[in-house]
Write an enzyme that holds these catalytic residues in place. Sequence first.
Site, PDB file in Angstrom:
ATOM      1  N   ARG A  37       0.823  -1.214   0.000  1.00 32.96           N
ATOM      2  CA  ARG A  37       0.000   0.000   0.000  1.00 32.96           C
ATOM      3  C   ARG A  37       0.863   1.272   0.000  1.00 32.96           C
ATOM      4  NH1 ARG A  37      -5.159  -1.476   3.874  1.00 32.96           N
ATOM      5  NH2 ARG A  37      -6.337  -2.396   2.175  1.00 32.96           N
ATOM      6  N   LYS A 201     -19.453 -15.921   3.791  1.00 36.27           N
ATOM      7  CA  LYS A 201     -20.917 -15.937   3.765  1.00 36.27           C
ATOM      8  C   LYS A 201     -21.525 -15.388   2.483  1.00 36.27           C
ATOM      9  CE  LYS A 201     -21.458 -15.308   8.702  1.00 36.27           C
ATOM     10  NZ  LYS A 201     -21.803 -14.328   9.718  1.00 36.27           N
ATOM     11  N   GLY A 354      -8.247  -7.346   0.096  1.00 40.21           N
ATOM     12  CA  GLY A 354      -8.582  -8.082   1.313  1.00 40.21           C
ATOM     13  C   GLY A 354      -7.977  -9.470   1.343  1.00 40.21           C
ATOM     14  N   GLY A 377     -12.914  -3.982   0.875  1.00 41.91           N
ATOM     15  CA  GLY A 377     -14.279  -3.439   0.992  1.00 41.91           C
ATOM     16  C   GLY A 377     -14.622  -2.525  -0.169  1.00 41.91           C
TER      17      GLY A 377
HETATM   18  P1  AMP Z   1     -14.960 -12.952   3.444  1.00 43.35           P
HETATM   19  O1  AMP Z   1     -14.467 -11.955   4.456  1.00 43.35           O
HETATM   20  O2  AMP Z   1     -16.435 -13.120   3.407  1.00 43.35           O
HETATM   21  O3  AMP Z   1     -14.325 -12.788   2.079  1.00 43.35           O
HETATM   22  O4  AMP Z   1     -14.457 -14.362   3.968  1.00 43.35           O
HETATM   23  C1  AMP Z   1     -13.117 -14.694   4.133  1.00 43.35           C
HETATM   24  C2  AMP Z   1     -13.048 -15.746   5.194  1.00 43.35           C
HETATM   25  O5  AMP Z   1     -13.854 -16.837   4.824  1.00 43.35           O
HETATM   26  C3  AMP Z   1     -11.668 -16.289   5.435  1.00 43.35           C
HETATM   27  O6  AMP Z   1     -11.223 -15.856   6.687  1.00 43.35           O
HETATM   28  C4  AMP Z   1     -11.866 -17.795   5.381  1.00 43.35           C
HETATM   29  O7  AMP Z   1     -11.239 -18.461   6.459  1.00 43.35           O
HETATM   30  C5  AMP Z   1     -13.368 -17.960   5.503  1.00 43.35           C
HETATM   31  N1  AMP Z   1     -13.857 -19.190   4.895  1.00 43.35           N
HETATM   32  C6  AMP Z   1     -13.613 -19.619   3.651  1.00 43.35           C
HETATM   33  N2  AMP Z   1     -14.188 -20.824   3.447  1.00 43.35           N
HETATM   34  C7  AMP Z   1     -14.789 -21.175   4.588  1.00 43.35           C
HETATM   35  C8  AMP Z   1     -15.543 -22.321   4.997  1.00 43.35           C
HETATM   36  N3  AMP Z   1     -15.755 -23.338   4.169  1.00 43.35           N
HETATM   37  N4  AMP Z   1     -16.023 -22.330   6.263  1.00 43.35           N
HETATM   38  C9  AMP Z   1     -15.789 -21.306   7.095  1.00 43.35           C
HETATM   39  N5  AMP Z   1     -15.093 -20.194   6.764  1.00 43.35           N
HETATM   40  C10 AMP Z   1     -14.599 -20.126   5.523  1.00 43.35           C
END
Ligand code: AMP
Length: 401
Positions: A37, A201, A354, A377
């Site tokens: 960055r 999610k 991210g 983000g």
């Molecule tokens: P996000 O912030 O929504 O992009 O999610 C990123 C996070 O999702 C990372 O910290 C991963 O550890 C988590 N992640 C990825 N796959 C899974 C899974 N199958 N179950 C639980 N957490 C997950």
Amino acid sequence: MQLYNIKDLELKNKKVFIRCDFNVPTDEYNNITDDRRIRSAISTINYCLDQECSVILASHFGRPDGAIDMKYSLAPVQRRLQLLLKRDVKLSKDVIGEDATKKANELQNGEVLLLENLRFEAGETKNSQELSEKLASMADIYINDAFGVSHRAHASVEGITHFFDENSKAAGFLLQKEIQFFATLMKKPARPFVAIVGGSKVSGKLEALVNLLPKVDKIIIGGGMAFTFLKKLGYDIGASLVEDDLLDEAGRIMEQARKLGVKFYLPVDVIAAEKFDAEAVSKAVTVQEIPDGWMGLDIGPATVRLYREVLNNVQTVLWNGPMGVYEMERFSRGSTKIAHYVADSYATTVVGGGDTADLVQRIGLDEEMTFMSTGGGASLELLEGKTLPGVEPLVKSADDE
Ligand code: AMP
């Protein structure tokens, strides 16, 4: 969308305030572990200095929550800036206090001042008018080069822009590049265009998925979010991450994909573990055979092969979100493999910031990608089709063009 361009500004003998994103990761000894960055802002800073002006740099760093906490001092950033710019960089003891004001007033052409952490001031995240005005009063020109926080209406990002007219504010080179890259991607992608969407999610990526659907040819789903789709399709997903309140929404997305002719890919197998633990007993199983109480923490080997096929003939790849719990080595293989396939492809490859940028960098493939965004983000909000609050005041109106 055209942004006010830094090259159109008269900078000579001016004081130029550059909002940067120096929110870099550090280790327990306060050493910067990844200075991407900071390096990304250097071309804007050097361009300004070449125009014979003085430069005031400002950034947030960590979450000091509106109070002075020297654990979050920008001193490590000052040292790295001095190395990269090969010149002295002064650091003020405060943000808008006596020391910052004095140092800003005394700044001469060719000199660089770094203000202390903007979030030492509670007004920063509240977009305080008073703080915006005080920051603005230090300079003649305002440049935003902080893509990573441009989705936040903060004082140094949004509020401050109201104190500069169209001849005295602009987007820096980094911000220009990020905005133009995503704009081209969403408007005129080379086809076939595939979006790889992962992460924890569905809720976090829902708007992006809905906005991407009419624009892409294929969508590849990975990570925890896959299980909400799989459950909707009737699979028994054990104790995997799921959002029951979004099952219907997941169904609508798949239905919409079908209607639009978008190929929608879900994992066919996963690495399932007895519990959410780096040392947990784990095995590869098809999505039909996830044992009761086990959770899927990565995509499995058959899915990796399937996704490699899907990536084979594409011209544009957009990747946002890991395929599994990549922070734990045992569940990082799916993401690592996909990163290699994306990097090896001849397509234009765009990595959202991210977690995805973090994992690509850990594997050492960042140089292999066409574009790595510096904002997680912020890039997600662009994919959702939003105009960022820090960018909006810098958009040229039709009359300006
Ligand atoms: P996000 O912030 O929504 O992009 O999610 C990123 C996070 O999702 C990372 O910290 C991963 O550890 C988590 N992640 C990825 N796959 C899974 C899974 N199958 N179950 C639980 N957490 C997950």
